[in-house]
Design a protein around this motif. Sequence first.
Motif, PDB file in Angstrom:
ATOM      1  N   UNK A 117     -10.049 -10.242 -30.160  1.00 21.88           N
ATOM      2  CA  UNK A 117     -10.906  -9.788 -28.716  1.00 21.88           C
ATOM      3  C   UNK A 117     -10.638 -10.755 -27.677  1.00 21.88           C
ATOM      4  N   UNK A 118      -9.871 -12.027 -28.057  1.00 19.34           N
ATOM      5  CA  UNK A 118      -9.661 -12.810 -26.929  1.00 19.34           C
ATOM      6  C   UNK A 118      -8.517 -12.406 -26.176  1.00 19.34           C
ATOM      7  N   UNK A 119      -7.569 -11.565 -26.820  1.00 20.29           N
ATOM      8  CA  UNK A 119      -6.485 -11.289 -25.881  1.00 20.29           C
ATOM      9  C   UNK A 119      -6.717  -9.988 -24.843  1.00 20.29           C
ATOM     10  N   UNK A 120      -5.682  -9.901 -24.152  1.00 17.38           N
ATOM     11  CA  UNK A 120      -5.896  -8.787 -23.084  1.00 17.38           C
ATOM     12  C   UNK A 120      -4.965  -7.705 -23.652  1.00 17.38           C
ATOM     13  N   UNK A 121      -5.572  -6.368 -23.398  1.00 15.95           N
ATOM     14  CA  UNK A 121      -4.865  -5.235 -23.931  1.00 15.95           C
ATOM     15  C   UNK A 121      -4.475  -4.233 -22.708  1.00 15.95           C
ATOM     16  N   UNK A 122      -3.617  -4.240 -22.121  1.00 17.10           N
ATOM     17  CA  UNK A 122      -3.597  -3.474 -21.030  1.00 17.10           C
ATOM     18  C   UNK A 122      -2.574  -2.196 -21.290  1.00 17.10           C
ATOM     19  N   UNK A 123      -2.882  -0.972 -20.713  1.00 16.56           N
ATOM     20  CA  UNK A 123      -2.104   0.025 -20.665  1.00 16.56           C
ATOM     21  C   UNK A 123      -1.661   0.809 -19.660  1.00 16.56           C
ATOM     22  N   UNK A 124      -0.513   1.332 -19.535  1.00 21.30           N
ATOM     23  CA  UNK A 124      -0.225   1.984 -18.316  1.00 21.30           C
ATOM     24  C   UNK A 124      -0.462   3.324 -18.524  1.00 21.30           C
ATOM     25  N   UNK A 125      -0.643   4.301 -17.526  1.00 25.46           N
ATOM     26  CA  UNK A 125      -0.729   5.508 -17.946  1.00 25.46           C
ATOM     27  C   UNK A 125       0.616   6.227 -18.292  1.00 25.46           C
ATOM     28  N   UNK A 126       0.401   7.315 -19.022  1.00 24.86           N
ATOM     29  CA  UNK A 126       1.529   8.224 -19.409  1.00 24.86           C
ATOM     30  C   UNK A 126       2.387   8.691 -18.680  1.00 24.86           C
ATOM     31  N   UNK A 127       1.477   9.369 -17.497  1.00 23.50           N
ATOM     32  CA  UNK A 127       2.289  10.081 -16.464  1.00 23.50           C
ATOM     33  C   UNK A 127       2.024   9.305 -15.150  1.00 23.50           C
ATOM     34  N   UNK A 128       3.074   8.499 -14.772  1.00 21.80           N
ATOM     35  CA  UNK A 128       2.570   7.613 -13.511  1.00 21.80           C
ATOM     36  C   UNK A 128       2.763   8.433 -12.179  1.00 21.80           C
ATOM     37  N   UNK A 129       1.922   7.990 -11.076  1.00 20.07           N
ATOM     38  CA  UNK A 129       2.341   8.717  -9.570  1.00 20.07           C
ATOM     39  C   UNK A 129       1.042   9.343  -9.163  1.00 20.07           C
ATOM     40  N   UNK A 214      -7.574  -0.781 -15.461  1.00 16.68           N
ATOM     41  CA  UNK A 214      -7.757  -1.993 -14.660  1.00 16.68           C
ATOM     42  C   UNK A 214      -8.342  -3.196 -15.617  1.00 16.68           C
ATOM     43  N   UNK A 215      -9.346  -2.845 -16.322  1.00 14.60           N
ATOM     44  CA  UNK A 215     -10.268  -3.722 -17.164  1.00 14.60           C
ATOM     45  C   UNK A 215      -9.373  -4.131 -18.356  1.00 14.60           C
ATOM     46  N   UNK A 216      -8.613  -3.260 -18.865  1.00 15.15           N
ATOM     47  CA  UNK A 216      -7.810  -3.216 -20.182  1.00 15.15           C
ATOM     48  C   UNK A 216      -8.654  -2.889 -21.205  1.00 15.15           C
ATOM     49  N   UNK A 217      -8.308  -2.795 -22.461  1.00 18.42           N
ATOM     50  CA  UNK A 217      -9.414  -1.996 -23.635  1.00 18.42           C
ATOM     51  C   UNK A 217      -9.810  -3.170 -24.444  1.00 18.42           C
ATOM     52  N   UNK A 218     -11.168  -3.007 -24.927  1.00 16.22           N
ATOM     53  CA  UNK A 218     -11.838  -3.773 -25.684  1.00 16.22           C
ATOM     54  C   UNK A 218     -12.279  -2.977 -26.744  1.00 16.22           C
ATOM     55  N   UNK A 219     -12.660  -3.684 -28.174  1.00 16.08           N
ATOM     56  CA  UNK A 219     -12.953  -2.894 -29.301  1.00 16.08           C
ATOM     57  C   UNK A 219     -14.344  -2.412 -28.972  1.00 16.08           C
ATOM     58  N   UNK A 220     -15.482  -3.353 -28.449  1.00 15.48           N
ATOM     59  CA  UNK A 220     -16.709  -2.663 -28.225  1.00 15.48           C
ATOM     60  C   UNK A 220     -16.797  -1.689 -27.410  1.00 15.48           C
TER      61      UNK A 220
END
Lengths: 647, 248
Positions: A117-129, A214-220
């Motif tokens: 939970x201490x790490x950051x998990x950022x995702x990019x959109x599947x379709x950008x633009x 923007x916030x990244x994903x977290x487990x809870x």
Amino acid sequence: MTSFLQYTIFGIILGAGFAIAATGLVVTYTTAGVFNFAHGAVGMIAAFSYWELVANHHVPAVLALVIILLVGAPIAGALVERVLMRRLHGATAERPIMVTLGLLVILTGVATIVWSPKSQYQLNPIVSGSFRLVSINLQYQQVLTIGIAVALVIGLRFLFSSTRTGVGLRAVVDDPALLAMSGASPDAMSQYGWILGFVMAALAGVLLALTQEQTGISIVAMTLLVVNGYAAAIVGRLKNISVTFIAAIVIGLLEDYIIYYALPHLSQSLNSDITLALPMVFLFIALVMLPSVRLRAVGRLSTVRVPRMPSGKESVLGGAAFLVLAVIASVVLSSVVVRGTNLLNLGGEVMALGIVGLSLVLLTGYSGQVSLCQFSFMGIGAFLMGKVAGGGSLLGLLAAALVCAVLGALVALPTLRLRALYFALATFAFADAVDQGFFQDSRVFGGGINVGRIILPGLSFGGDRSEFLLLSVFFVLVALLVLTIRRSLFGRRLVAMSDSPAAYATVGLNLAATKVAVFAIAAAMAGVAGGLYATVNGTVGSADFGFFSGIIFVLFVTVWSIRTVSGAFLAAVTYVVLTTFWSTGLGLVAGAGIILIGRAASGILGIDRLSTLLPLPWVRRGSAAGGSGTLAGIGTTSIGGEARVAG
Amino acid sequence: MTVAPVPVPEVIPATPPPALAIRGVRASYGRIEVLHGVDLTVPAGSVFALLGPNGAGKSTLLSVISGQMRPTAGEVVIGDKPVGKLSTEKLARTGLCSIPEGRGIFPNLTVRENLRIWTYRGGLSVKAVEEQTYATFPRLAGRRGQLAGTMSGGEQQMLAISRALVTDPKVLLLDELSMGLAPLIVSELYELVETLAAQGKTVLLVEQFVTTALLVATGAAIMVHGKIQQQGTPSDMATAAHSVYLSS
């Protein structure tokens, strides 16, 4: 006007995400007859798996989706059905609730170990633009979410109404035995249902994760994000996909309008509390607006092996023996410190939590009402103990009992006409709303509130030993109270109400009054337990009464035995020991325990056969000559227990 | 010289194998045995009535035959094949149609959706199933979009028995077909049972109401306390049933 249009479009996008989550819940309920509390956790695992594949291993997004949606989720769904759910045919109503909650805490436990939970998990959109629509900037990803939601609703409607497999998936919930007599395999149908439910959960998880750019994903957050869909699914009565979809869009719009129009007028901290609690508030409102359940005189009878009730004399002797052991323990454990923890204080925590366990014995064990919010009352009790009369006063305990009793009655009143599942959901919503909206507020517990030890005229419980003994006395007194209630006329009414609400009402007894009374008594007990708990370590914080902790504790009580005082005590021991020495494994152990217990409603203390404990496919159940008799609902017999209506 | 007459072999008429044979079947719920060695033979093409008071084990026997419950001993043979180890759905696909007491339909599915489920028997189209059902029970045509559980008891039983009509079973098990229904509906349903039997289907009827069942039966047996007590013609059983019912 532009801003209104903007909020509307964003509300629809938000609602589309909820709709995907909600339709998944409806699919599982329609095809398996089970409200999957682990739906959000499955979505969370899918979202993190997607991050693992795409962000960590650079797998192309489409291939990652194929792996998750067409390989991982179906295999997981099929396994869950085969290993966990198939054993629950004919079990009491609370079993599927407990097992899916067990799955929820296991999945969050595993995720915590795998993805720190201490790490950051950022995702990019599947379709950008993006593109502009009437001066509003819209991302293709958002349009994709809406498109998928609409396509799912149309596709699922077609599946369930116009194809034989879809109709079969619904039929298996109605009557699996009859479906088999018609030539279809009910087991295969149930498995298809769980596979579909898991695929839907995974899809919702990934799509909702992509909105957290923007916030990244977290487990809870990811696990609870799907809760946004619960309210919509409830409005659709867990079966109507179109109504669920519309409700999800309306909820998305309402949430957006409230956030952008109403909340800016409130103080910033209140604003944030309300935002966090909104999904649960919507869920609570949706539950309250449900029409009353019709009392059913018929239902599938299942048996519960009920432990023998000790007589009054036996109870008193047992209590006295327990106190003698407590005195011995207080001498032996005095000044023993393990890994920086004073064992006497741990013992005090066990006694306080044991009282919460006793409240569950009364509420769930005797009267069949599944409550997931006992930790909320405990937290409120602890808060009042710290605030009333300067802390550490008996007046604080009194206030905790009274306020929690009133609150308990207020929670029970609008929801008591609902059946077990909806009642459990209402307590689930209340627990999360209290946690997010009250406990997490910095003005409530802040960094923790100080609560002194209890002082009685002429008596001081400042020492750890006297504190431990005081709490032991409280535990024994409450245990005697619970057993006395069970032996009384009121106790027999509770069991009767649990066995058959219809029979209870038709003999002229007041179902509503009994439900409110028992809920209020249990809430008061949890409040007192919270007050006592607060005095053990001198300080308490919001983390002590977290939403997930409350669920895990209920699971531990169920695993040991939710129908006995010993079960409540052993659950408290397990919970306190694990929280102190192996908190990472807390959820895993609770989840694994409930899954191992399976359909054994009496918990570990009530198990008399190995076959009940092991969920292995080759270990057969003993009923109906080891066959599929339970399919027809005829494989259940009353063996020294109570027959009760399930479902 | 006298020639000893050549013995003429006795002509034994060829009897068709029974459609359903139950041999020494025992079954129990947990530790409680409820069938204590049941032997029963149902000739092909017959309507066989299994009578007996409440708790005799009739419905349990049907559960064993239809594969919902495994016997602890004995065997069930359909045609010439032992079927004791087949699952309920496999039995249904091989030509056994079992209509359980009071719940032969899916109450939360519409009439049309129920009929769609009947097509799991294999080789059936929804259209053909609907046409055949509505031709026999025109009342159901008007209810095709209605939830089956909201129809009258008689209509529900019509829908239930339509499975036997459209799936062309070899053996039909009917549990308490007349339970709670008006006499007119009962006679309509039993007419259909006779029609099905005339088409060569074997019917095993379980009934508490002796006279209703014996009117259409070609053979009958009385079951008491988990055993077949007597077996014979319908008229013999009508007489015997009186003493059994009065003594039980």
